[in-house]
Design a protein around this motif. Sequence first.
Motif, short mmCIF file in Angstrom:
data_model
loop_
_atom_site.label_atom_id
_atom_site.label_comp_id
_atom_site.label_asym_id
_atom_site.label_seq_id
_atom_site.Cartn_x
_atom_site.Cartn_y
_atom_site.Cartn_z
N ASP A 186 0.81 -1.21 0.00
CA ASP A 186 0.00 0.00 0.00
C ASP A 186 0.84 1.26 0.00
OD1 ASP A 186 0.98 -0.27 2.50
OD2 ASP A 186 -0.95 -0.21 3.55
N ASP A 187 2.08 1.18 -0.52
CA ASP A 187 2.89 2.40 -0.55
C ASP A 187 2.66 3.22 -1.82
OD1 ASP A 187 4.26 1.06 -2.48
OD2 ASP A 187 6.21 1.08 -1.48
N GLY A 188 1.77 2.72 -2.70
CA GLY A 188 1.39 3.50 -3.87
C GLY A 188 2.44 3.54 -4.97
N LYS A 189 3.57 2.86 -4.75
CA LYS A 189 4.63 2.92 -5.77
C LYS A 189 4.30 2.05 -6.98
CE LYS A 189 8.37 4.26 -2.71
NZ LYS A 189 9.42 3.76 -1.81
N VAL A 190 3.56 0.99 -6.74
CA VAL A 190 3.08 0.16 -7.85
C VAL A 190 1.57 0.32 -7.91
CG1 VAL A 190 2.90 -2.16 -8.81
CG2 VAL A 190 4.95 -1.52 -7.53
N PRO A 191 1.08 1.24 -8.74
CA PRO A 191 -0.37 1.45 -8.74
C PRO A 191 -1.10 0.53 -9.73
CG PRO A 191 0.68 3.11 -10.09
CD PRO A 191 1.77 2.18 -9.62
N ARG A 192 -2.35 0.32 -9.43
CA ARG A 192 -3.26 -0.34 -10.36
C ARG A 192 -4.14 0.78 -10.89
NH1 ARG A 192 -8.28 -3.19 -8.94
NH2 ARG A 192 -7.73 -2.64 -6.81
N VAL A 193 -4.12 0.99 -12.20
CA VAL A 193 -4.79 2.16 -12.76
C VAL A 193 -5.85 1.71 -13.75
CG1 VAL A 193 -4.46 4.41 -13.83
CG2 VAL A 193 -2.61 3.38 -12.51
N ARG A 194 -6.98 2.35 -13.65
CA ARG A 194 -8.13 1.96 -14.46
C ARG A 194 -8.59 3.14 -15.31
NH1 ARG A 194 -12.51 -0.45 -10.59
NH2 ARG A 194 -11.23 -2.30 -10.43
N LEU A 195 -8.75 2.89 -16.57
CA LEU A 195 -9.28 3.92 -17.47
C LEU A 195 -10.72 3.54 -17.80
CD1 LEU A 195 -8.99 6.38 -19.31
CD2 LEU A 195 -7.93 4.90 -21.03
N ILE A 196 -11.65 4.34 -17.25
CA ILE A 196 -13.07 4.08 -17.45
C ILE A 196 -13.56 5.01 -18.56
CG2 ILE A 196 -15.36 4.15 -16.34
CD1 ILE A 196 -13.89 3.66 -13.67
N MET A 197 -14.06 4.44 -19.63
CA MET A 197 -14.41 5.24 -20.82
C MET A 197 -15.90 5.10 -21.12
SD MET A 197 -11.11 3.80 -22.94
CE MET A 197 -11.22 2.20 -22.07
N LYS A 198 -16.58 6.21 -21.12
CA LYS A 198 -18.03 6.19 -21.36
C LYS A 198 -18.31 5.80 -22.81
CE LYS A 198 -20.37 9.20 -18.64
NZ LYS A 198 -20.92 10.50 -18.23
N GLU A 199 -19.29 4.96 -23.01
CA GLU A 199 -19.71 4.57 -24.36
C GLU A 199 -20.68 5.60 -24.92
OE1 GLU A 199 -18.91 1.99 -26.36
OE2 GLU A 199 -17.41 1.27 -24.94
N GLY A 200 -20.71 5.71 -26.23
CA GLY A 200 -21.70 6.57 -26.88
C GLY A 200 -21.32 8.04 -26.91
N VAL A 201 -20.06 8.35 -26.58
CA VAL A 201 -19.61 9.75 -26.65
C VAL A 201 -19.10 9.98 -28.07
CG1 VAL A 201 -17.97 11.45 -25.75
CG2 VAL A 201 -18.99 9.76 -24.21
N VAL A 221 -13.76 -0.50 -19.81
CA VAL A 221 -12.74 -0.28 -18.80
C VAL A 221 -11.46 -1.01 -19.17
CG1 VAL A 221 -12.15 -0.61 -16.37
CG2 VAL A 221 -14.49 -0.03 -17.01
N LEU A 222 -10.36 -0.30 -19.09
CA LEU A 222 -9.05 -0.90 -19.29
C LEU A 222 -8.27 -0.69 -18.01
CD1 LEU A 222 -7.16 -2.19 -21.41
CD2 LEU A 222 -6.39 0.12 -21.98
N GLU A 223 -7.63 -1.73 -17.53
CA GLU A 223 -6.91 -1.62 -16.27
C GLU A 223 -5.49 -2.11 -16.43
OE1 GLU A 223 -8.89 -2.87 -12.50
OE2 GLU A 223 -7.20 -4.26 -12.32
N MET A 224 -4.56 -1.40 -15.82
CA MET A 224 -3.17 -1.87 -15.78
C MET A 224 -2.69 -1.90 -14.35
SD MET A 224 0.37 -0.25 -17.27
CE MET A 224 1.92 -0.86 -16.55
N ASP A 225 -2.21 -3.05 -13.95
CA ASP A 225 -1.60 -3.20 -12.62
C ASP A 225 -0.12 -3.47 -12.87
OD1 ASP A 225 -1.18 -3.45 -9.94
OD2 ASP A 225 -2.58 -5.11 -9.64
N GLY A 226 0.73 -2.76 -12.14
CA GLY A 226 2.16 -3.02 -12.28
C GLY A 226 2.92 -1.85 -12.87
N ARG A 227 4.14 -2.12 -13.24
CA ARG A 227 5.08 -1.08 -13.66
C ARG A 227 5.85 -1.53 -14.89
NH1 ARG A 227 8.19 0.45 -8.23
NH2 ARG A 227 8.69 -1.74 -8.44
N PHE A 228 6.14 -0.58 -15.78
CA PHE A 228 7.06 -0.88 -16.87
C PHE A 228 8.49 -0.71 -16.37
CE2 PHE A 228 3.34 1.07 -19.10
CZ PHE A 228 2.93 -0.06 -19.78
N ASP A 229 9.31 -1.69 -16.59
CA ASP A 229 10.71 -1.55 -16.19
C ASP A 229 11.61 -1.28 -17.38
OD1 ASP A 229 10.67 -1.58 -13.52
OD2 ASP A 229 11.44 -3.61 -13.27
#
Lengths: 393, 393
Positions: free
Chosen positions: A251-266, A313-321
């Motif tokens: 829970d130190d926030g250094k490796v975040p799980r990030v979610r891109l929520i995209m509305k349909e019909g825009v 919804v697209l989600e990425m957990d982890g880090r690019f090294d």
Amino acid sequence: MAAFAAHTSATSSHYSPPGTAILLRSRRRAFPTRVSCSAAAAAGNKTVVIGVAADSGCGKSTFMRRLTSVLGGGAEPPRGGNPESNTLVGDTATVVCLDDYHSLDRAARKARGLTALDPRANDFDLMYEQVRAIKDGRAVDKPVYNHVTGLLDPPERVAPPRILLLEGLHPMYDERVRGLLDFSIYLDISDEVKFAWKIQRDLAERGHSLESIKAIIEARKPDFDAYIDPQKKYADAVIEVLPTQLIPGDDDGKVPRVRLIMKEGVKHFAPVYLFDEGSTISWIPCGRKLSCSYPGIKFAYGFGAYFGHEVSVLEMDGRFDKLDELIYVETHLSNLSTKFFGEVAQQMLTHADLPGSNNGTGLFQTIVGLKIRELCEQIVAERDAMTADAVKV
Amino acid sequence: MAAFAAHTSATSSHYSPPGTAILLRSRRRAFPTRVSCSAAAAAGNKTVVIGVAADSGCGKSTFMRRLTSVLGGGAEPPRGGNPESNTLVGDTATVVCLDDYHSLDRAARKARGLTALDPRANDFDLMYEQVRAIKDGRAVDKPVYNHVTGLLDPPERVAPPRILLLEGLHPMYDERVRGLLDFSIYLDISDEVKFAWKIQRDLAERGHSLESIKAIIEARKPDFDAYIDPQKKYADAVIEVLPTQLIPGDDDGKVPRVRLIMKEGVKHFAPVYLFDEGSTISWIPCGRKLSCSYPGIKFAYGFGAYFGHEVSVLEMDGRFDKLDELIYVETHLSNLSTKFFGEVAQQMLTHADLPGSNNGTGLFQTIVGLKIRELCEQIVAERDAMTADAVKV
């Protein structure tokens, strides 16, 4: 459905995947198509207006640097003006910080016991009037809130840009201002990550104690919950930052799980997808073809509801090294709105020094930038076509 | 990794996904390449020999019908011969049932207290000799085990076919016979599903009691565990049938979860994959573009180890209810070795009456058939090229 549900268990998320694997084809059509872009175009507006809402300390300035870079020409503080100006002016885009519409300065807020989050400390009439004017192609004299002194400085002139990025606490709060936005984004940092980030910054850089940091967050929370957070239901895209699920208990926030929520019909906004549009997928790219460092990278893609709106919804957990991890991922995403192969990776590399360049925050901010660039180009093209038609008639 | 690990939790599976998301690129090369096909080709053999091992009542005859259909020409019992012959002869393939190599008839087994699963009740010397002869292009007079009478009938002549399918309890048990196989498959039905299938068949069709069915299974189990099950470690492909995870607590075997485990590094055999080869994926195709009935369909793809060998694994949980579900899935799988678009769906439809035509057993049996067809064609092409080279020299 279990694989995705496991991904979406964050307490703070309002995204819910479909309850069963059954979804009728006709379901998509049940959601109305938003027509804000075409409405703006029909009205003959000249400036495309994008709203970016988030709490302070949530990476809005980083996001603005990425956005203005993708949109073209970057953006710098206005030359020869107030050195404490919050505005950034670029070839394509101008960034206006909505803190400039604080109607009460720091002392006045303190005297009345209001936070800057409180709508009563902000002048929405003026905000609406000036955004309306810029959208109509007229320059305005915008107030300047001086973050150093906490005072309202003399106004500065803002000329109508091609794209106006309105960033701040309340771009979607006022119905009239909201109606002027061609696209809107909400940066939603979960409480756990927000706390971890503040600790990292304030404990190290500002010498605050853990207790005082907690107290500051707690004091802001009621107003945040009342006035800032509810805006996300209006957003066309939401970037959620959640704790990782790759490292148990992390829970130190250094490796975040990030979610891109995209509305349909825009209109002019085709959500990004992974492999198979409209299905539910989890993907660990690390394997035989791509080697990753611990704890690896995991993507999830799916669809569901967000405040009653259909979303992808697209989600990425982890880090690019390593760079090849980023390029590998980029080649497997669709609808990225890039103009050449590897543009996402190039943008991320250009800003490698910015926070989040090795994780989903940087990736999704960059992707949102590309989507906005395309949306703006399409709005302009549509407007030009309508103008040409009008001339013919 | 959690998504796939959740998929692979069946107690009976020996497949284990990689322990972490980290895998070095060089890892793949650590596994030796099998050269059974080229070795067979180098020896100038004429018949390609495929072994299919499974317990009785596990769908071998259904599998044979699918295989001979895909390989071309189907296969029928030999005309004018023993009406109880276990052999099937087709244009391309001949199916030999290894029960014909029982050395003890039913009475003799009973007298000595041996099951048919016991190697001592089977003549592996003769099995090796005759498979070797067929591979060398010579016809043999193969014994016939009469399943009706339990007796050994007079032998029948088997001419060398293009492809010999050896199906039965022990195709990979004897090292010499195993060495003759160009490709081998093991049908691995989990205890739960095997029990459910036997109950369906025996309770309904044969009037057995639940207790007597359990007793029969239990009595066979020690020999099954000792002599049949261990063969799977030699298989190039394993089809595992497990209980569904889509319906909590479901164990009637009607909705199976089926896993196709494909050994890496087998010459002429390129494992099927989903979306991104060598990564880890879960996919629920049912969604916006594909509507499914309850409980839907879920695929998983990944890699890992199986008895120390590197394998790729494709899993399907659920049932096809409509043709478009099957075609949709087919279009998203790669390396299927089809000769035209929709060949998998066409094969499944042709045999819609066979058990498993609406689930992963039928799908993966059909796919294995396509892979074997390609493998056989490549072995023959390679052999022809070598013969041509030899003629030149």
